[in-house]
Design an enzyme around this catalytic site. Structure first.
Site, PDB file in Angstrom:
ATOM      1  CG  ASP A  44      10.719  30.620  54.572  1.00  0.00           C
ATOM      2  OD1 ASP A  44      10.708  30.478  55.818  1.00  0.00           O
ATOM      3  OD2 ASP A  44      10.051  31.474  53.979  1.00  0.00           O
TER       4      ASP A  44
ATOM      5  CG  ASP B  43       9.907  28.300  59.542  1.00  0.00           C
ATOM      6  OD1 ASP B  43       9.688  28.683  60.702  1.00  0.00           O
ATOM      7  OD2 ASP B  43       9.774  29.027  58.543  1.00  0.00           O
TER       8      ASP B  43
ATOM      9  CB  THR C 278       5.978  31.982  58.703  1.00  0.00           C
ATOM     10  OG1 THR C 278       5.175  32.036  59.880  1.00  0.00           O
ATOM     11  CG2 THR C 278       5.581  33.107  57.764  1.00  0.00           C
TER      12      THR C 278
END
Length: 737
Positions: free
Chosen positions: A628, A432, A434
């Site tokens: 996250d 991922d 961000t």
């Protein structure tokens, strides 16, 4: 009739008294057979059992009673820390007891063995040897007989059963020859005595178990060190401002706790008063202290290096980040790798097979003639002793336990053994953007202004961005604060979602937001800055005063400092890295280029990420997913190995099988290397454990007797103990990885 409750509770409990993999199997079978138990998994190396049970049917105390009836003990305590402390206490007591018995066994056995091997004879020697051997067997080796015969009674013979049978057979044969020596000698059969052999078996096995117990104790130090980070008391601030010391277990959410210099923070909370420098290295791995002021968050187990703060408890007890890490390490050290399930099946039939092989060996030798009775007995006993499955049982769990402890010390939190094994086979990593590849906190990376009198305008923007809830607002606010801007008084303020901020100050009207299309058609300093930012995929915020552009802030979510090196290391290992993000293509390409990632898929929704994982799996790829956020949870749950960044959401961390504490990307290649090393060590352990038995059993059975070589029970027991120590020693190499 009311339906039985389907609520299932889970717990991991220490178990004492297990001496081999078959013991672990017996405990697992016993616990699984208890009414109300949904599932049970015993880890021999961790000396623990993980249980899922229905609280409306049974409870841990009832299960512990069943374990005690099987000859072992399951520790049930008020809290996780108490259970680990009690387990460590009993382990220490067991070690001291075994150490004393081993010392006595050596002091009695060595002189007897020297006299026997030197053929030094004296009156009444046989009776003296008998008494000495009885002391070694009944006191030093009492545990083998107690546990061994209990296991036989439960139709689950284990290593203790093999030791008990072999030594009793040796002793009874020797006792018969001591009392009735003429019975065999009258038939030209040597009436040999094997007292020293029986005593030596006990001595060698005890020594091996002593060293093994000590080694296994060291593998639990990571867990005990984590538990040691939890303070037992806290300074509770009363409503009148006074302070009293209370037990941490009595704290509740909302309590105000005072933390002074040098003290550990007892809960996760928010600073309400004061300032302090906090050592957060146990969470982030960063040795530099972090300044904490009112409204900042703090974590349990961290230390106040300087200053004094009052904190409002947000998460207490088992809800704190530290407690979650402890629980995860404990759970992981008790979990089983897929390869261990095969070993468990082998160990379950291993001991009965060995007993049958021992009987076959005895019968075959005896069929050659009665004069071979002593050889038949020696070979049968040697087969029983040398084939003890200790090394086989320790091969996988010992390596897993050491690796997970090592990972925890480096900020790599492995939730279960399966993830550790599968990570070594991963060939594709989806990551991922961000918060995973980037810091997840937009910052101003470029600032352009047009006009000399800009300071007053900066103060207006600072005031407006402080009020804004837009994701880019904090980055701009922090940037202007760093320039020393004090927020101005605003006479009007309006935030329009999707448009920006409109406000007034000192007679001027300000607009703060995305650039207008007309701005891109003109020349000028601000327009050039906007075009450059948009081309790079960066965020851009333009400030207009009275409809004239005067400022442009380039705001980006910057790469983590260790991202480039981490991606390069992963690619060198042969792992393809692909960036998955819901962001725009231009932004994704820009970040991927900086990080050195070639494959990029942008504009993805949560289910799109999950589908991408499934696509790659259908192609035969072993996929790891690192993320996250909540939007990553579906993909994390689908991936072969799911990796959560420790700074991310609770849901992502809960779903993932591996968590990088503190979100350090450099820990990813470390985790892969640890996984590969662990798998290699497991394969080495299993190879040597199997080869040892393949070679040892035929030698013990006497295949080289005609060549003048016969493996006696005494040397068989020494070889058996050595095999277990080799496996333990090989596994401990992982502590240096």
């Amino acid at each position: 009739m009311s339906k039985m409750s389907k609520k299932i509770e889970h717990g991991v409990f220490p178990v004492t008294g297990m001496m081999c993999a078959v013991c672990a199997g017996t405990v697992e079978k016993t616990v699984s057979g208890c009414q109300g138990v949904d599932s049970a998994s015993v880890n021999f190396a961790a000396s623990s059992v993980a249980i899922d049970w229905n609280p409306s049917v049974t409870d841990p105390d009832k299960i512990a009673e069943a374990v005690r009836n099987a000859g072992y003990d399951m520790i049930v305590a008020g809290s996780e820390a108490d259970a680990v402390e009690e387990s460590a206490k009993r382990e220490e007591e067991e070690y001291r007891s075994m150490k004393g018995k081993t010392l006595v066994a050596w002091l009695l056995t060595v002189p007897m063995s020297v006299l026997c091997m030197s053929h030094i004879h004296f009156p009444g020697e046989a009776w003296i040897y008998m008494v000495v051997t009885l002391v070694v067997m009944l006191w030093c080796g009492s545990g083998f007989y107690r546990r061994g015969f209990k296991a036989l009674g439960a139709k689950a013979p284990n290593m203790d059963s093999l030791v008990a049978i072999s030594t009793i057979v040796s002793f009874l044969f020797s006792l018969f020859n001591t009392i009735f020596p003429e019975t065999l000698t009258s038939h030209d059969i040597s009436a040999d005595l094997y007292y020293e052999g029986a005593a030596m078996i006990i001595t060698f096995v005890l020594t091996g178990k002593l060293m093994e117990l000590r080694s296994r104790h060291s593998t639990g130090l990571a867990l005990r060190a984590l538990i040691g980070l939890q303070p037992s008391t806290a300074n509770l601030v009363n409503e009148d401002g006074s302070v009293r010391t209370v037990e941490v277990s009595s704290l509740s959410k909302g309590d105000v706790i005072r933390v002074r210099q040098g003290e550990r923070i007892p809960v996760d909370g928010i600073v309400s008063k004061g300032e302090a420098v906090i050592d957060e290295s146990m969470l982030t791995g960063e040795p530099i202290g972090v300044e904490k002021r009112p409204s900042d968050t703090v974590a349990a187990g961290t230390i106040a290096l300087d200053g004094r703060i009052d904190i409002i408890a947000d998460k207490v007890g088992s809800d704190t980040e530290l407690s979650r890490i402890i629980a995860a390490v404990k759970e992981a050290q008790g979990s089983k790798a897929p390869v261990q399930r095969i070993v468990d099946k082998v160990a379950g039939v291993f001991v009965p097979t060995v007993i049958v092989l021992s009987l076959i060996t005895f019968i075959v030798w005896l069929s050659l003639g009665t004069q071979y009775l002593p050889v038949a007995l020696v070979c049968a006993v040697s087969v029983l002793v040398i084939a003890c499955p200790c090394a086989l049982g320790l091969a996988t769990p010992m390596a897993i336990m050491v690796a997970i402890g090592n990972g925890a010390g480096k900020g790599i939190l492995i939730k279960d053994a399966e993830a550790l094994e599968l990570l070594a086979k991963v060939d594709t990593l989806l990551i991922d953007k961000t918060g995973t590849l980037t810091q997840g906190c937009p910052k101003v990376t470029g600032y352009t202004f047009d006009g000399a009198d800009i300071s007053k305008a900066e103060e207006v923007v600072a005031a407006a961005e402080q009020r804004s809830i837009h994701p880019l607002a904090k980055g701009i606010s922090d940037f202007l604060s760093g320039r020393g801007c004090r927020p101005a008084e605003l006479s009007a303020y309006e935030y329009v979602p999707g448009v920006g901020i409109h406000c007034e100050a000192a007679g001027h009207k300000y607009s703060i937001g995305a650039p207008s299309e007309s701005l891109l058609t003109i020349d000028g300093t601000i327009a050039d800055a906007v075009r450059n930012a948009l081309a790079a995929g960066a965020g851009i915020v333009v400030v207009e005063r009275d409809s004239i552009p005067i400022m442009a802030f380039r705001v980006e979510d910057v790469l983590r400092r260790d991202a480039v090196e981490a991606i390069r290391d992963l690619q060198k290992m042969g792992i393809e890295v692909e960036l998955l993000t819901g962001d725009r293509k231009a932004t994704a390409d820009y970040i991927a280029n900086l990080a050195g990632i070639k494959a990029v898929t942008a504009g993805m929704l949560p289910l799109d990420k999950q589908r991408r994982v499934e696509e790659l799996q259908k192609e035969g790829k072993k996929v790891a997913m690192a993320g996250d956020g909540i939007n990553d949870s579906a993909a994390l749950a689908t991936a072969d190995v799911s990796i959560a960044m420790g700074s991310g959401s609770d849901i992502a961390i809960e779903v993932a099988k591996l968590t990088i504490v503190g979100g350090k990307l450099s820990s990813l290649p470390k985790a892969v290397r640890l996984s590969k090393s662990t798998l290699r060590i497991i394969h080495e352990n299993l190879f040597w454990a199997f080869i040892y038995n393949v070679i040892g059993i035929p030698l013990a059975a006497g295949v080289l007797y005609s060549a003048g070589f016969l493996l006696t029970p005494m040397f068989a027991s020494a070889a058996m103990a050595l095999s277990s120590l080799c496996v333990v020693g090989n596994s401990l190499r992982l502590r240096k990885k």
